[in-house]
Scaffold this motif. Structure first.
Motif, short mmCIF file in Angstrom:
data_model
loop_
_atom_site.label_atom_id
_atom_site.label_comp_id
_atom_site.label_asym_id
_atom_site.label_seq_id
_atom_site.Cartn_x
_atom_site.Cartn_y
_atom_site.Cartn_z
N GLY A 86 5.06 -0.34 5.62
CA GLY A 86 5.77 -0.71 4.40
C GLY A 86 6.56 0.43 3.79
O GLY A 86 6.62 1.54 4.32
N ASP A 87 7.18 0.15 2.64
CA ASP A 87 8.16 1.06 2.06
C ASP A 87 7.65 1.85 0.86
O ASP A 87 8.41 2.59 0.25
CB ASP A 87 9.41 0.27 1.64
N ASP A 88 6.38 1.69 0.51
CA ASP A 88 5.85 2.46 -0.62
C ASP A 88 5.37 3.81 -0.08
O ASP A 88 4.21 3.97 0.29
CB ASP A 88 4.72 1.68 -1.28
N ARG A 89 6.29 4.76 -0.04
CA ARG A 89 6.05 6.01 0.69
C ARG A 89 6.21 7.23 -0.22
O ARG A 89 7.12 7.28 -1.04
CB ARG A 89 7.07 6.16 1.84
N SER A 90 5.36 8.22 -0.01
CA SER A 90 5.60 9.52 -0.63
C SER A 90 6.80 10.17 0.04
O SER A 90 7.28 9.72 1.10
CB SER A 90 4.38 10.42 -0.47
N ASP A 91 7.30 11.25 -0.57
CA ASP A 91 8.40 12.00 0.04
C ASP A 91 8.05 12.41 1.47
O ASP A 91 8.89 12.32 2.38
CB ASP A 91 8.69 13.27 -0.78
N MET A 109 0.83 -1.20 0.00
CA MET A 109 0.00 0.00 0.00
C MET A 109 0.87 1.25 0.00
O MET A 109 1.92 1.29 0.61
CB MET A 109 -0.91 0.01 1.24
N HIS A 110 0.39 2.24 -0.72
CA HIS A 110 1.10 3.52 -0.75
C HIS A 110 0.69 4.35 0.46
O HIS A 110 -0.49 4.39 0.82
CB HIS A 110 0.78 4.28 -2.03
N VAL A 111 1.67 4.99 1.09
CA VAL A 111 1.39 5.79 2.29
C VAL A 111 1.88 7.21 2.06
O VAL A 111 3.02 7.43 1.63
CB VAL A 111 2.09 5.20 3.53
N HIS A 112 1.01 8.16 2.36
CA HIS A 112 1.34 9.57 2.20
C HIS A 112 1.01 10.31 3.50
O HIS A 112 0.11 9.89 4.24
CB HIS A 112 0.55 10.18 1.04
N VAL A 113 1.73 11.37 3.76
CA VAL A 113 1.44 12.22 4.93
C VAL A 113 1.20 13.65 4.45
O VAL A 113 2.01 14.19 3.70
CB VAL A 113 2.60 12.20 5.94
N SER A 165 3.39 15.12 13.44
CA SER A 165 4.25 14.52 12.42
C SER A 165 5.04 13.34 12.98
O SER A 165 5.30 12.37 12.27
CB SER A 165 5.22 15.58 11.87
N TYR A 166 5.39 13.44 14.27
CA TYR A 166 6.06 12.31 14.93
C TYR A 166 5.16 11.06 14.89
O TYR A 166 5.60 9.97 14.51
CB TYR A 166 6.43 12.66 16.37
N VAL A 167 3.90 11.24 15.28
CA VAL A 167 2.97 10.09 15.31
C VAL A 167 2.75 9.57 13.88
O VAL A 167 2.72 8.35 13.65
CB VAL A 167 1.64 10.48 15.97
N ALA A 168 2.63 10.50 12.92
CA ALA A 168 2.50 10.07 11.52
C ALA A 168 3.67 9.18 11.12
O ALA A 168 3.49 8.14 10.50
CB ALA A 168 2.42 11.30 10.61
N GLY A 169 4.87 9.59 11.51
CA GLY A 169 6.06 8.82 11.17
C GLY A 169 6.07 7.44 11.81
O GLY A 169 6.53 6.46 11.21
N ARG A 170 5.55 7.37 13.04
CA ARG A 170 5.45 6.06 13.71
C ARG A 170 4.52 5.12 12.96
O ARG A 170 4.75 3.92 12.87
CB ARG A 170 5.00 6.25 15.16
N ILE A 171 3.42 5.67 12.44
CA ILE A 171 2.48 4.85 11.66
C ILE A 171 3.11 4.44 10.34
O ILE A 171 3.07 3.27 9.94
CB ILE A 171 1.16 5.62 11.44
N VAL A 172 3.72 5.41 9.64
CA VAL A 172 4.37 5.11 8.35
C VAL A 172 5.36 3.96 8.50
O VAL A 172 5.41 3.05 7.67
CB VAL A 172 5.11 6.36 7.82
#
Lengths: 231, 231
Positions: free
Chosen positions: A160-165, A1-5, A149-156
């Motif tokens: 998985g590795d399909d990540r937006s910038d 799955m692609h993950v974006h923040v 943003s810290y919590v977002a990063g913990r979820i990301v």
């Protein structure tokens, strides 16, 4: 799955699964309240909109302005005020959080509410859905917030590795702090609580506890201008 | 001095000194062109606006769409095409970069253009001004860009500890990469160049060279819808 923040609500972001974070303190409070047994939480951006919801009956009014309980409201915005249930419905006024929830609702098929308190439960829910994920940070008045943003990063980091910038940046930001507590204390939201004195400062370690609540609050619809959230 | 980073042009940010970054590749190209001896660079968002500037005479037309030179334009958007001067004026069409420059111009007393190529010179200029700094990342179509945020973090790291949440996050992001090259190759902008083949991919290590140009491009005004930049 692609993950974006999306670090701020103004950023364009869309995905089937939306995750909203306003960890200090609105989404921590929502998680705590629903875990304690409130049937639903109604989030309104404006104080008067929350106050009007008390006409529904069986409503506790909660919320803050500048960190303090709103005049005439039953409770403030500390999750520690929501350890037991007073009424079936909690109506909250929370500016940044409501905006992020409504933004996510416009762009996602489903919206879940995240904090550190329910970190593992939210990650499991996102995995179960299996769809692409957009994580919406509430921020502070439209600006980037370190705590969210810290919590977002913990979820990301767990999805998985399909990540937006932005997702990659969030994961790296989270990994740069040895503990959530350190990140939260360094954030503008955390420093605001610290400046209010020890009573509010105590919310920081409370919100920094990880995966202690097995609850996944979900947006179930809008009640006028208020977002209705249920576990 | 207080330092803030706007990760996307839509974020509210204001300070006496504005720093604009679109490192892959518009601001790297602007730095290279002015260092080579172009008297000024005119940046327009739209292709037709840049093309119209050629009527001024003594103008080289440069720019890209989807990584490739625009039809009828003299040069593309590779800084390696700007090692020698062809005319006094370079007119460029660059969407994200122009938007960020114009946004910064509306909110800052002065605007300087940054890349890694002129990193030390920009830091020295910001210190000399001594005022608060807002760093504007051009991003990609309004979204967060890893390459621009990396450079923002490198600048933040040299400008003291009075940082907004976003500035602190940018500094930590930059510190998480062992080299600029690694950050640039991981970014969406970098991956787009890589996907275009080895000729464009070669721009990544070129843009990842640090403090090799002693030039501080500055916004000097608007020429219609184009931003005029001079060293």
């Amino acid at each position: 799955m692609h993950v974006h923040v999306a670090f701020t609500p103004d950023e364009l972001a869309a995905a089937p699964t939306g995750v909203v974070i306003d960890v200090i303190r609105a989404t921590s409070t929502i998680c705590q309240a629903l875990a304690a047994g409130y049937e639903r939480v109604l989030c309104a951006a404006e104080v008067e909109d929350a106050r009007a919801l008390s006409g529904l009956g069986g409503v506790t009014l909660g919320g803050e302005r500048l960190g303090l309980r709103i005049e005439g409201f039953d409770l403030g915005n500390s999750p520690r005020e929501y350890l037991s249930v007073r009424t079936p419905t909690l109506a909250m006024s929370t500016t940044n959080g409501t905006r992020a929830i409504v933004t996510a609702a416009e762009r996602c098929e489903r919206v879940v509410i995240a904090s550190l308190l329910n970190l593992a439960a939210v990650i499991e829910a996102a995995r179960d859905h299996g769809d692409d994920v957009a994580i919406f940070c509430a921020g502070v008045k439209g600006s980037f917030a370190l705590d969210d943003s810290y919590v977002a990063g913990r979820i990301v980091a767990e999805l998985g590795d399909d990540r937006s910038d932005a997702a990659e940046a969030a994961a790296r930001l989270a990994a740069s702090y040895p503990t959530a507590l350190e990140a939260f204390r360094a954030s503008r939201s955390g420093r605001n609580l610290i400046n209010h004195g020890s009573e509010l400062e105590a919310d920081i370690p409370y919100c920094a506890r990880e995966s202690v609540l097995d609850v996944v609050p979900r947006l179930t619809g809008m009640q006028g201008v208020a977002a209705e959230i249920r576990a």
